[in-house]
Scaffold this motif. Structure first.
Motif, short mmCIF file in Angstrom:
data_model
loop_
_atom_site.label_atom_id
_atom_site.label_comp_id
_atom_site.label_asym_id
_atom_site.label_seq_id
_atom_site.Cartn_x
_atom_site.Cartn_y
_atom_site.Cartn_z
N PRO A 1 0.81 -1.23 0.00
CA PRO A 1 0.00 0.00 0.00
C PRO A 1 0.84 1.28 0.00
N GLU A 2 1.98 1.28 0.65
CA GLU A 2 2.82 2.49 0.72
C GLU A 2 3.78 2.61 -0.46
N ALA A 3 3.77 1.66 -1.36
CA ALA A 3 4.68 1.67 -2.51
C ALA A 3 4.31 2.81 -3.48
N PRO A 4 5.32 3.39 -4.12
CA PRO A 4 5.04 4.43 -5.12
C PRO A 4 4.37 3.79 -6.35
N PRO A 5 3.82 4.61 -7.24
CA PRO A 5 3.24 4.07 -8.47
C PRO A 5 4.28 3.26 -9.25
N ALA A 6 3.83 2.27 -9.99
CA ALA A 6 4.73 1.47 -10.82
C ALA A 6 5.34 2.33 -11.92
N PHE A 7 4.62 3.36 -12.34
CA PHE A 7 5.11 4.28 -13.37
C PHE A 7 4.31 5.56 -13.29
N HIS A 8 4.98 6.69 -13.51
CA HIS A 8 4.29 7.96 -13.76
C HIS A 8 5.21 8.83 -14.59
N GLY A 9 4.64 9.39 -15.64
CA GLY A 9 5.42 10.25 -16.53
C GLY A 9 4.96 10.13 -17.97
N TRP A 10 5.76 10.70 -18.85
CA TRP A 10 5.48 10.68 -20.28
C TRP A 10 6.03 9.40 -20.90
N MET A 11 5.29 8.86 -21.84
CA MET A 11 5.77 7.79 -22.72
C MET A 11 5.62 8.29 -24.14
N PHE A 12 6.58 7.90 -24.99
CA PHE A 12 6.59 8.36 -26.38
C PHE A 12 6.50 7.16 -27.32
N ALA A 13 5.63 7.27 -28.31
CA ALA A 13 5.44 6.17 -29.26
C ALA A 13 6.72 5.91 -30.06
N ASN A 14 7.37 6.96 -30.54
CA ASN A 14 8.56 6.79 -31.39
C ASN A 14 9.85 6.60 -30.61
N ALA A 15 9.79 6.70 -29.29
CA ALA A 15 10.99 6.51 -28.46
C ALA A 15 10.59 5.78 -27.17
N PRO A 16 10.15 4.53 -27.29
CA PRO A 16 9.65 3.83 -26.09
C PRO A 16 10.71 3.59 -25.02
N GLY A 17 11.97 3.59 -25.38
CA GLY A 17 13.02 3.36 -24.40
C GLY A 17 13.39 4.58 -23.58
N VAL A 18 12.91 5.75 -23.95
CA VAL A 18 13.25 6.98 -23.25
C VAL A 18 12.73 6.96 -21.81
N ASN A 19 11.48 6.57 -21.64
CA ASN A 19 10.87 6.51 -20.31
C ASN A 19 9.85 5.38 -20.37
N MET A 20 10.17 4.26 -19.72
CA MET A 20 9.31 3.10 -19.85
C MET A 20 8.96 2.50 -18.50
N LEU A 21 7.92 1.70 -18.51
CA LEU A 21 7.50 0.96 -17.33
C LEU A 21 8.55 -0.11 -17.05
N GLU A 22 9.04 -0.13 -15.82
CA GLU A 22 9.98 -1.18 -15.41
C GLU A 22 9.23 -2.09 -14.45
N HIS A 23 8.67 -3.17 -14.99
CA HIS A 23 7.84 -4.09 -14.22
C HIS A 23 8.25 -5.51 -14.58
N PRO A 24 8.29 -6.42 -13.61
CA PRO A 24 8.72 -7.79 -13.91
C PRO A 24 7.75 -8.59 -14.77
N VAL A 25 6.47 -8.22 -14.78
CA VAL A 25 5.47 -9.01 -15.49
C VAL A 25 4.89 -8.30 -16.71
N TYR A 26 4.75 -6.98 -16.66
CA TYR A 26 4.03 -6.26 -17.71
C TYR A 26 4.91 -5.25 -18.44
N ASP A 27 4.56 -5.01 -19.70
CA ASP A 27 5.17 -3.97 -20.50
C ASP A 27 4.03 -3.20 -21.17
#
Length: 119
Positions: free
Chosen positions: A86-112
């Motif tokens: 419950p006290e964990a930060p969000p799994a991701f928050h910020g901008w994602m870009f279609a043409n540059a997915p590696g710039v800022n991406m979700l870092e999750h063990p199960v989902y992309d």
């Protein structure tokens, strides 16, 4: 803060005539479950949320390029994982870009999650 720098770099690297981002009402997202290799296309409206597995994806903003420019999309999202503490930060928050997915991406063990387009 990485997303601010990434967005600034993309804007600065683009010629002034091609910097027109148009606000859109919805986004198409590609979701991957890395365990099952299942790919799902999600539709999310700005101001609403969608779920994929244990993730809740809140789409806050979505911008696309003008029709006469190279297609691209930028989406501001916040993702939470119902399996996290419950006290964990969000799994991701910020901008994602279609043409540059590696710039800022979700870092999750199960989902992309990737942005395909804003419309």
């Amino acid at each position: 803060m990485r997303w601010i720098a990434a967005f600034a770099l993309l804007v600065l690297a683009t010629p002034a005539s091609a910097q027109e981002w148009v606000p859109q009402r919805a986004a198409r997202l590609q979701a991957l479950d890395k365990v099952t290799a299942r790919v799902t296309i999600l539709e999310a409206r700005v101001g609403s949320s969608v779920t994929f597995g244990s993730l809740t994806i809140n789409l806050r903003s979505c911008y696309g390029r003008a029709p006469d420019e190279v297609p691209d999309a930028a989406a501001w999202m916040e993702m939470t994982d119902s399996r996290a503490r419950p006290e964990a930060p969000p799994a991701f928050h910020g901008w994602m870009f279609a043409n540059a997915p590696g710039v800022n991406m979700l870092e999750h063990p199960v989902y992309d999650i990737r942005v395909l387009e804003c419309r």
